[in-house]
Enzyme design. Structure first.
Site, short mmCIF file in Angstrom:
data_model
loop_
_atom_site.label_atom_id
_atom_site.label_comp_id
_atom_site.label_asym_id
_atom_site.label_seq_id
_atom_site.Cartn_x
_atom_site.Cartn_y
_atom_site.Cartn_z
N ASP A 1 4.02 1.52 13.39
CA ASP A 1 3.44 0.18 13.45
C ASP A 1 4.27 -0.80 14.30
O ASP A 1 3.75 -1.39 15.23
CB ASP A 1 3.23 -0.41 12.06
CG ASP A 1 2.24 0.42 11.23
OD1 ASP A 1 1.33 0.99 11.83
OD2 ASP A 1 2.41 0.49 10.00
N ASP B 1 0.80 -1.22 0.00
CA ASP B 1 0.00 0.00 0.00
C ASP B 1 0.84 1.27 0.00
O ASP B 1 0.38 2.31 -0.45
CB ASP B 1 -1.00 0.02 1.16
CG ASP B 1 -0.40 -0.32 2.51
OD1 ASP B 1 0.83 -0.42 2.62
OD2 ASP B 1 -1.18 -0.48 3.47
#
Length: 904
Positions: free
Chosen positions: A492, A82
């Site tokens: 993340d 992505d």
């Protein structure tokens, strides 16, 4: 060749992080003639000096929404990410090769891949639809890239609208498809209400299919005004029924999925001239995937109540029989039993009627993978309950190649560590090998090579198939003068301590756990002292380490903290200054036991430390530079006239008090590189550097008295990574057009032990490092080199501690032990962490007078509040109970802060 500095106009630059958005720009309908084609470099002459570029290995770290196998060439497969580009599978090395590293600063959005398609007629051809955001976070429109050499080089056709490789719904698809009978014809499903597009000249030009009736109407959050959640997800997949035409003619029967819960599937029976809604289709759901099993004539569709990839509460799987027009619900479970949507979908081209689907949004206790060998009449699932919460897994899972995938977890059943996955929207069975399957998750690609064992009652083995695919978004980098060569802070995953650049670390930073590290620093004269700040999983936004980042403990924090901000460590580790989100700048003289508000500096200022004087700290905000000479207690405003807008980063030079370089600014405003030698009282703009966004330092060149400077910048109108070995008098670009990695403005640093080595933070391509053959440095990972600083794995000739380890009680399967730590050093311990490894599989079940963490055989015991201070010659004791089987000998060695202890 070295390049002098010249003045030139600024180039376009933008940071790929969300900022206050504007409304999406309206785009009218475009004809083929309105869309131009221009070449994109796939390679360029190497810069001088020659650099080789590699990834610091983490292996994965981000969402893989698409995997595509070519159906006519064995072992040809692609993966899309992505934000991190596209990759091609290299069977010889069983690894992925990056294909979009040439994407430059101005078009960083092209690193988000909305779809990818491999040509089934001419396998050397591959296409990618690129663009990261459909709102104004992305400064450029999307494009369709095309390659005739499996992605080695590319050409691009820019589109008259933006694409959303990192938008909601990005796991649906594939939006891009090649006609298997006439491969000069391609279709692309667009977002944002732009409809269906077609090319008839192998992707060179594109035009909207005017007859296609439905551009979609679903948005994740219609109330969102940013253009992100309220963007229409559009036309989401295209599937051909290759049986409907002969080779050389356009395929007549085409199926298209649309993000519309009442009108999800459309069909053309005349090669795309006219379209109609397929009668009898299920409603109330979005069709995430549509795959046709040409051997049986069955179209399978996976459905969810939302667009994903991180939401979805209900779902179904349907089968459409093309010969009769009948729709059949073939879902693996009853609708009432779903708490997830279905997405991942693949059919076995070698075994007609065999298909697989995923419950992509099943977060607790795990994702689910389903398999049918009778066209969906019956299903098996990868795991099932055997009396809640006990699970029976029909797979085995080996993460030894990427051990951090366990996240250090030890959950209670029915959860497991590692999990089977999450956000599992991509799943593909190899069309040439029924035993090989790959699927994408939010952090990796897993796969198997013995899938069919499941069909005969056996278990299939799952392991990471991610080597070479690096997808982390990196916020900060630090290369200490001793210990591990690299520490990183990232979104993340939090960050890693790399003792080897070419090996996957065992675990990300833990205790405290942070979902995103925004800043980290080490004490220049005491590199074992490290601090990091970020977004915590709970309320822990700051962590400290006394062993060079190997182990961590949480500190307290000021009231009002809502995020990490920036942090700085005094040169000797005696104090820390933190500028968190949500409250003002604060300082502490301990490891975060208490914080005092700093004065004279505004909230949200960027903070850094002087690398020689432990009493000096620096800050910056809105064009003004601030200086503290009392350990961060008070600051005074100094230099002004610096960039008041845009992103600014600055660093102080190690070993030189008051020597500071500042980079940043905003396009069409104050932008560039500045240098101060008087602790920020005055700054001089470096002539010829039109734009600069990150600056760092590395080992000086042979014969040079000043450290090597690295910048991510624009010089003489050319964006790149630049190096100076003469204090900024001249610069040379060390990367080339084939190695640009999109946006590189977050962080850059050299290595203080290896001349020429540079570490670069990217937004989705992980950590890049470059080496040159010029020489002049030593490799810090080589423990046999007598000129190296002490390697963290080298035994210290002078033990700083002694450990007494005694087993005080033992019974069948269990034991109790007491441990006493003696401080043999000359200074008091202010917090301690004792490490060891069990040699026979022992596991700690309970510990008192200390906190512990165990990952595999490795144990870390940390002080509690009342026994962190240990004077020279003093002791601290703790005990624990544990389990054993087969043997229970004492650990062979202990370490304190990375230093060896004697034991007995």
């Amino acid at each position: 060749m070295t390049a002098g500095l010249f003045t030139a106009g600024p180039a376009s630059a933008a940071r790929p992080s969300p900022h206050p958005p504007a409304a999406p720009q309206a785009v009218g309908t475009a004809k083929a003639s309105d869309v131009s084609t221009k070449s994109v470099p796939g390679a360029a002459a190497a810069a001088d000096p020659a650099y080789t570029w590699k990834n610091v290995r983490i292996d994965g770290g981000g969402f893989v929404p698409g995997i595509v196998f070519n159906r006519t060439e064995k072992n040809l497969a692609y993966a899309r990410t992505d934000i991190g580009g596209a990759y091609r599978w290299d069977q010889s090395g069983k690894q992925w090769k990056p294909l979009l590293d040439w994407v430059d600063w101005d078009r960083w959005g092209w690193t988000g891949v909305a779809s990818i398609a491999s040509d089934p007629v001419q396998p050397a051809k591959v296409y990618a639809a690129v663009g990261t955001y459909t709102n104004d976070w992305d400064p450029t429109n999307g494009a369709i890239l095309r390659s005739a050499d499996r992605g080695a080089t590319w050409q691009a056709t820019p589109l008259p609208f933006k694409l959303g490789g990192n938008m909601p719904g990005r796991g649906m698809g594939e939006r891009l498809a090649v006609d298997p009978n006439k491969n000069s014809v391609l279709y692309f499903g667009a977002p944002s209400g732009k409809g269906l597009w077609r090319s008839t000249d192998s992707g060179v030009t594109w035009s909207q299919v005017a007859s296609f009736p439905n551009p979609g109407n679903y948005a994740q959050d219609p109330s969102d005004t940013s253009g992100y959640g309220n963007d229409i997800q559009g036309v989401v997949w295209v599937t051909f029924d290759e049986r409907s035409s002969a080779a050389g003619s356009v395929t007549k029967d085409i199926y298209v999925g649309v993000a519309d819960k009442e009108n999800a599937v459309y069909r053309s029976t005349d090669g795309g001239t006219t379209w109609s809604r397929v009668a009898g289709q299920p409603t109330g759901y979005l069709a995430h995937k549509g795959v046709l099993d040409s051997a049986t004539g069955q179209l399978f569709v996976t459905l969810s109540d939302t667009g994903g990839p991180y939401d979805g509460g209900k779902g179904r799987v349907y089968r459409y029989t093309t010969a009769t027009g009948a729709w059949t619900d073939v879902s693996p479970v009853a609708e009432a039993d779903t708490y997830y949507g279905f997405s991942g979908l693949s059919v076995d081209r070698q075994k007609p009627g065999t298909l697989m689907a995923t419950a992509y949004s099943s977060w607790f206790p795990d994702t689910q993978i389903f398999r049918s060998t009778d066209s969906g009449a019956t299903w098996k699932q990868a795991w099932e309950y055997n009396g809640y919460p006990n699970r029976v897994n029909h797979y085995t899972q080996d993460i030894s190649s990427v051990p951090w995938l366990s996240w250090g977890g030890n959950p209670s059943p029915p959860e497991t560590a590692p999990k089977l996955g999450w956000m599992t929207e991509a799943l593909e069975i190899d069309p040439f090998d029924s035993n090989r399957m790959m699927y994408g998750t939010g952090a990796t690609i897993y796969g198997t090579e013995n899938l069919t064992a499941w069909d005969t009652g056996g278990t299939f083995g799952i392991k990471p198939m991610i080597k070479g695919l690096e997808e982390t978004a990196v916020n900060d980098l630090a290369s200490p003068p001793s210990g591990a060569p690299l520490l990183s802070g990232m979104l993340d995953l939090g960050g890693f301590r790399h003792t080897s650049l070419d090996a996957v670390p065992a675990m990300m930073f833990r205790s405290p756990n942070m979902s995103g590290t925004t800043s980290l620093d080490f004490a220049e004269a005491s590199p074992n002292t490290v601090v990091r700040v970020g977004h915590g999983d709970t309320t822990q936004n700051v962590g400290f380490s006394t062993d060079n980042g190997a182990n961590w403990f949480a500190g307290s924090q000021p009231s009002g903290v809502t995020g990490g901000g920036t942090v700085a460590a005094a040169a000797d580790g005696s104090a820390f200054v933190w500028s968190p989100a949500g409250t003002g700048v604060h300082r502490t003289t301990g490891f975060g036991t208490s914080w005092t508000a700093s004065t004279g500096i505004p909230a949200d200022a960027i903070v850094e430390s002087d690398r020689k004087n432990p009493r000096k700290f620096y800050g910056f905000k809105a064009g003004t530079f601030y200086v503290s000479t009392d350990g961060g207690a008070t600051f005074a405003a100094k230099a002004t006239g610096l960039p008041a807008e845009g992103n600014v980063r600055f660093k102080a030079v190690p070993g030189a008090e008051g020597d500071i370089w500042l980079a940043g600014g905003k396009e069409n405003g104050t932008y560039g590189l500045w240098h101060s030698t008087d602790s920020g009282t005055t700054f001089t703009k470096v002539t010829g550097v039109q734009e600069a966004d990150a600056v760092g330092f590395g080992k000086a060149a042979t014969g040079a008295a000043y450290q090597t400077i690295f910048i991510s910048a624009q010089i003489d109108g050319k964006r790149g990574i630049y190096r100076s070995t003469d204090k900024g008098a001249t610069w040379v670009r060390i990367n080339d057009d084939a190695h640009q990695w999109g946006w590189t403005g977050a962080s850059i640093t050299g290595d203080p032990r290896v001349f020429g080595r540079v570490y670069i933070a990217t937004n989705g391509r992980g950590i890049i490092y470059g080496d040159t053959a010029e020489g002049g440095g030593t490799d810090p990972t080589d423990p046999t080199d007598p000129t190296d600083p002490t390697d963290p794995t080298d035994p210290d000739p002078t033990a700083v501690c002694a450990v007494s380890y005694k087993i005080t009680n033992q019974w069948s399967g269990g034991f109790q032990a007491d441990v006493t730590l003696t401080n043999k050093g000359t200074t008091a311990l202010n917090g301690w962490q004792l490490g060891w490894s069990f040699g026979q599989g022992q596991k700690i079940t309970q510990m008192w007078n200390a906190a512990h963490q165990q990952t595999g055989a490795v144990v870390t015991a940390s002080n509690v509040a009342w026994n962190g201070g240990v004077a020279p010659g003093g002791t601290a004791s703790f005990g624990f109970t544990g389990s054993w089987s087969g043997g229970n000998s004492a650990p062979a060695a202990f370490t304190l802060g990375g230093k060896a202890c004697t034991s007995g």
